[in-house]
Design a protein around this motif. Structure first.
Motif, PDB file in Angstrom:
ATOM      1  N   THR A   7       0.848  -1.191   0.000  1.00 58.73           N
ATOM      2  CA  THR A   7       0.000   0.000   0.000  1.00 58.73           C
ATOM      3  C   THR A   7       0.877   1.231   0.000  1.00 58.73           C
ATOM      4  O   THR A   7       2.050   1.177   0.339  1.00 58.73           O
ATOM      5  N   GLU A  21      -6.389  -7.973   8.826  1.00 58.91           N
ATOM      6  CA  GLU A  21      -7.691  -8.204   9.452  1.00 58.91           C
ATOM      7  C   GLU A  21      -7.664  -9.378  10.426  1.00 58.91           C
ATOM      8  O   GLU A  21      -8.184  -9.283  11.539  1.00 58.91           O
ATOM      9  N   ARG A 173      -6.653   1.338  10.415  1.00 57.38           N
ATOM     10  CA  ARG A 173      -7.850   1.428   9.581  1.00 57.38           C
ATOM     11  C   ARG A 173      -8.821   0.352  10.046  1.00 57.38           C
ATOM     12  O   ARG A 173      -8.440  -0.818  10.167  1.00 57.38           O
ATOM     13  N   THR A 175     -12.932  -1.120   9.496  1.00 59.92           N
ATOM     14  CA  THR A 175     -14.064  -1.128   8.572  1.00 59.92           C
ATOM     15  C   THR A 175     -15.136  -0.133   8.987  1.00 59.92           C
ATOM     16  O   THR A 175     -15.637   0.625   8.152  1.00 59.92           O
ATOM     17  N   ASP A 178     -13.436   3.621   8.641  1.00 58.04           N
ATOM     18  CA  ASP A 178     -12.745   3.991   7.416  1.00 58.04           C
ATOM     19  C   ASP A 178     -13.337   3.388   6.151  1.00 58.04           C
ATOM     20  O   ASP A 178     -12.933   3.747   5.051  1.00 58.04           O
ATOM     21  N   GLY A 179     -14.253   2.432   6.295  1.00 61.36           N
ATOM     22  CA  GLY A 179     -14.869   1.822   5.135  1.00 61.36           C
ATOM     23  C   GLY A 179     -13.924   0.965   4.314  1.00 61.36           C
ATOM     24  O   GLY A 179     -14.153   0.741   3.124  1.00 61.36           O
ATOM     25  N   GLU A 180     -12.858   0.494   4.927  1.00 65.39           N
ATOM     26  CA  GLU A 180     -11.913  -0.382   4.232  1.00 65.39           C
ATOM     27  C   GLU A 180     -11.500  -1.483   5.185  1.00 65.39           C
ATOM     28  O   GLU A 180     -11.786  -1.432   6.378  1.00 65.39           O
ATOM     29  N   ALA A 181     -10.838  -2.499   4.662  1.00 59.57           N
ATOM     30  CA  ALA A 181     -10.432  -3.645   5.469  1.00 59.57           C
ATOM     31  C   ALA A 181      -9.570  -3.215   6.649  1.00 59.57           C
ATOM     32  O   ALA A 181      -8.775  -2.272   6.540  1.00 59.57           O
TER      33      ALA A 181
END
Length: 191
Positions: A7, A21, A173, A175, A178-181
């Motif tokens: 990333t 995760e 981060r 979910t 942040d709306g991500e994994a």
């Protein structure tokens, strides 16, 4: 533990993923069991998440505690914005929500946060708690302890000790926020 460099940040600085995760899920399950073991069960324990991501982590720990204990455990949130000692040095920050599901007097309050760094946020949380009542004890659960303490504060329950340099930033981060994994990455410093 997963370590990768897949990333990047908006500044095109490589980010190293140190928890994915599954790692986060395992860490929260371990923290849950450690809290229950240290306190003998969930009776008299009150989880309070520190906004923003600490609230989501407290909800996840409470859900795991509910499964183990066989009864609902309701977490709360504790906004520390007005108790911070850096209000003059930073831009104004929006107040978050404080929600205390029950009286804290005589309870063991477990503060939950995502990253423990200087200790100043936790000092602010202790000040905020003192305005709300007198807990029997205060414990601290964090997903990541990155070191660099400026105050004599340490976590009771830690998902991952992550030694970092001051040039590095730890990004959590989740979910829900942040709306991500779910992930924990280190940005900056030596890649």
């Amino acid at each position: 533990m997963v370590v990768s460099s897949d990333t990047s940040t908006p500044d095109d600085v490589p980010a190293r993923t140190v928890l994915d995760e599954q790692d986060i899920s395992r860490a929260l399950t371990r923290i849950t069991h450690e809290i229950l073991e240290r306190n003998r069960d969930a009776d008299g324990v009150l989880l309070l998440g520190i906004p923003t991501r600490g609230v989501d982590l407290a909800r996840r720990i409470a859900a795991r505690m509910s499964e183990v204990e066989g009864r609902p455990i309701t977490p709360g949130s504790l906004d520390v914005t007005m108790y911070r000692d850096d209000l003059r040095m930073r831009p104004a920050r929006a107040l978050e929500h404080t929600s205390i599901p029950e009286d804290i007097d005589g309870k063991t309050v477990v503060l939950v946060d995502d990253v423990l760094f200087s200790g100043r946020t936790i000092r602010a949380a202790l000040d905020a708690l003192s305005d709300l009542g007198r807990p029997r004890a205060v414990q601290l659960a964090v997903l990541v302890d990155r070191g660099h303490r400026e105050l004599p504060i340490r976590a009771d329950f830690v998902g991952k000790n992550l030694p970092t340099s001051l040039a590095e930033k730890v990004k959590v981060r989740l979910t829900e926020t942040d709306g991500e994994a779910d992930s924990v990455t280190i940005v900056g410093g030596a890649a």
